[in-house]
Design an enzyme around this catalytic site. Structure first.
Site, mmCIF file in Angstrom:
data_model
loop_
_atom_site.group_PDB
_atom_site.id
_atom_site.type_symbol
_atom_site.label_atom_id
_atom_site.label_comp_id
_atom_site.label_asym_id
_atom_site.label_seq_id
_atom_site.Cartn_x
_atom_site.Cartn_y
_atom_site.Cartn_z
ATOM 1 N N SER A 122 -18.693 44.617 -19.924
ATOM 2 C CA SER A 122 -18.039 43.320 -19.857
ATOM 3 C C SER A 122 -16.730 43.468 -19.092
ATOM 4 O O SER A 122 -16.353 44.561 -18.665
ATOM 5 C CB SER A 122 -17.749 42.787 -21.263
ATOM 6 O OG SER A 122 -16.801 43.612 -21.924
ATOM 7 N N LYS A 123 -16.017 42.354 -18.937
ATOM 8 C CA LYS A 123 -14.770 42.382 -18.173
ATOM 9 C C LYS A 123 -13.721 43.277 -18.812
ATOM 10 O O LYS A 123 -12.866 43.829 -18.130
ATOM 11 C CB LYS A 123 -14.227 40.961 -18.014
ATOM 12 C CG LYS A 123 -15.010 40.131 -17.006
ATOM 13 C CD LYS A 123 -14.307 38.829 -16.694
ATOM 14 C CE LYS A 123 -15.056 38.069 -15.605
ATOM 15 N NZ LYS A 123 -14.365 36.816 -15.234
ATOM 16 N N ARG A 124 -13.787 43.434 -20.123
ATOM 17 C CA ARG A 124 -12.776 44.290 -20.774
ATOM 18 C C ARG A 124 -12.952 45.752 -20.392
ATOM 19 O O ARG A 124 -12.041 46.555 -20.567
ATOM 20 C CB ARG A 124 -12.816 44.114 -22.290
ATOM 21 C CG ARG A 124 -14.064 44.628 -22.972
ATOM 22 C CD ARG A 124 -14.075 44.250 -24.448
ATOM 23 N NE ARG A 124 -15.293 44.626 -25.115
ATOM 24 C CZ ARG A 124 -15.515 45.815 -25.661
ATOM 25 N NH1 ARG A 124 -14.576 46.737 -25.621
ATOM 26 N NH2 ARG A 124 -16.654 46.084 -26.262
ATOM 27 N N HIS A 125 -14.124 46.114 -19.857
ATOM 28 C CA HIS A 125 -14.336 47.477 -19.364
ATOM 29 C C HIS A 125 -13.938 47.602 -17.899
ATOM 30 O O HIS A 125 -14.045 48.680 -17.315
ATOM 31 C CB HIS A 125 -15.805 47.882 -19.500
ATOM 32 C CG HIS A 125 -16.308 47.871 -20.908
ATOM 33 N ND1 HIS A 125 -17.192 46.910 -21.378
ATOM 34 C CD2 HIS A 125 -16.045 48.679 -21.973
ATOM 35 C CE1 HIS A 125 -17.456 47.154 -22.649
ATOM 36 N NE2 HIS A 125 -16.770 48.208 -23.040
ATOM 37 N N GLY A 126 -13.501 46.506 -17.292
ATOM 38 C CA GLY A 126 -13.162 46.525 -15.872
ATOM 39 C C GLY A 126 -14.256 45.990 -14.991
ATOM 40 O O GLY A 126 -14.139 45.975 -13.768
#
Length: 488
Positions: free
Chosen positions: A254-258
């Site tokens: 997801s976006k929290r992983h970049g």
């Protein structure tokens, strides 16, 4: 018209990348495209681009253009296409009519309200969701009566109610699905557009696709596709469902992983060569140690046998490291050429444009070794362009008392005023002995000078930086630092 043009030799490789423009392409999409492209190039095959744009309600304006731009940026050139499914509707309708005539499909008149009620009831009973075959058993008279009311039906496939559907996946071996778990899925919607299941099969057949390399999220759809191939008496391609990509915490990417759209990585200053290398290693490897591979090496060594059966892990730190390696391998002139647009875009507005390329040529050797992305370069160099630098005055002190710091800056101004030669070697030859005179450790003294002339505690080599900044600006900044300390 709907039969493949010719029988293909087993050695002929024809693959496709078939994104749906319902959003911008993310890492997983482009990894799929890359694997297909490399597989085609390794086997002297054909890479086909197909835009699956039949889900008209969810189309995102401009998404198809972003797909094309992203592929071009990575150098994933296509041999055929782009084909747009919205321009091929007659093919899908013809196949749907054929299945209706063979009584392998049927018209369904159920309203969305009835279908939703059915799903809710199934959930209450803790039953797997699926169509309940209501319209499958309507008599001819019942159908005629419903059609007289003007309802526009969908077309559903008659899935077998018993037995099993088997197929071979190159990576996973034989896969078996119980037919009782497969509902009568929709082939053609009431607006005349096909579903993914129908359009995908028809186009793969007509385009003579030999191998379908796609994300493993489509594994559960494959038995439906196999049943369609069987119903139409068509030869299915070889399937290979690629491992999913997880974050470093092993959860869904997801976006929290970049993770973000591939176009944003371009905007963030990643090189296409680095991104190509990085994506190729998300699920494939040459061996257990090699990480840096050229495009040509990846094409030469690529094989389906080397694709992992387990999920790949997206590690942004590794991507940053890899991109930094590729940046350091650029010639100085190429590094400058690639960097200037980012500096023009992101340097503070008070820095005059266009930038002085000759001045940039002096700066870049200082930071090329440190940059991980092109977008970092403006942050690493802004103090070299600005007339003044802002910083917390406490940074000047570090491990030095205020009186020592002021004495050191005053001595430095005097030393600097008297210098005739202004180059890194001359500066070091002047200031290193000054540290001894001031009875300061060179690390503390040079740290003070670094903050005074750059505004930061970490910067490129001090005396090379001072050489580029020039005598006038360095003197001005040292005097400003003295003024700041007097106010503490």
């Amino acid at each position: 018209m709907l039969e493949a043009k010719s029988a293909m030799s087993e050695m002929v490789v024809r693959v496709r990348f078939a994104p749906s423009p319902t959003g911008y392409p993310h890492l997983g999409n482009i990894r799929t495209a890359l694997f297909n492209w490399v597989f085609a190039r390794h086997n002297n095959g054909t890479f086909i681009l197909r835009i699956e744009d039949t889900d008209v309600a969810r189309l995102v304006e401009g998404a198809a253009d972003v797909v094309l731009q992203s592929l071009r940026w990575l150098g994933l050139d296509w041999d055929e296409g782009p084909y747009f499914q919205s321009q091929r509707l007659e093919f899908y309708r013809e196949v749907a009519d054929r299945l209706l005539k063979q009584e392998l499909a049927y018209h369904c008149y159920c309203s969305s309200e009835r279908l939703e009620s059915m799903r809710q009831e199934q959930m209450k009973r803790k039953q797997p969701p699926g169509y309940d075959h209501h319209c499958r058993y309507l008599t001819r008279e019942q159908r005629a009566e419903i059609e007289a009311s003007g309802i526009t039906p969908v077309v559903r496939f008659k899935s077998p109610l018993e037995g099993q559907t088997l197929f071979n996946d190159f990576l996973r071996g034989q896969i078996v699905f119980e037919n009782a778990t497969l509902d009568d899925f929709v082939l053609l919607k009431s607006n005349g557009y096909p579903t993914y299941h129908l359009a995908n099969i028809v186009d793969d057949h007509l385009m003579e696709i030999s191998h379908v390399l796609r994300a493993d999220e489509w594994l559960s759809s494959t038995p439906r596709h196999v049943l369609l191939y069987q119903a139409l008496d068509w030869q299915p391609p070889q399937f290979a469902h690629l491992p999913m990509i997880l974050g470093t915490d092993r959860s869904k990417l997801s976006k929290r992983h970049g993770a973000t759209s591939i176009s944003e990585y371009r905007e963030q200053g990643y090189l296409p060569e680095a991104m190509f290398n990085f994506l190729a290693l998300l699920g494939w490897s040459l061996d257990d140690k090699t990480e840096l591979l050229t495009r040509e090496e990846i094409v030469r060594h690529f094989s389906l046998e080397r694709i992992s059966r387990t999920a790949a892990v997206f590690n942004k730190d590794k991507l940053d490291w890899m991109n930094g390696v590729y940046l350091r391998d650029l010639s100085l002139e190429e590094f400058i050429r690639q960097t200037i647009p980012f500096m023009e875009r992101d340097l503070p507005s008070e820095v005059s444009r266009p930038l002085d390329v000759d001045y940039a040529r002096q700066i870049m050797p200082l930071i090329q070794e440190r940059a991980r992305t092109l977008a970092e370069v403006p942050q690493l160099t802004d103090f070299l362009f600005a007339e003044r630098v802002e910083y917390d005055t406490q940074l000047l002190l570090g491990k030095i008392e205020k009186a020592e710091a002021m004495e050191s800056l005053q001595a430095s101004v005097a030393k600097m005023d008297g210098l005739k030669d202004w180059d890194a070697a001359s500066l070091e030859a002047a200031f290193r002995p000054l540290a001894d005179e001031l009875k300061l450790k060179t690390s503390a003294f040079f740290g003070l000078l670094r903050v005074a002339v750059t505004g930061r505690t970490a910067a490129p080599p001090l005396f090379q930086t001072m050489e580029v900044l020039g005598k006038e600006r360095c003197l001005k900044r040292l005097k400003t630092a003295l003024d700041k300390l007097q106010l503490v």
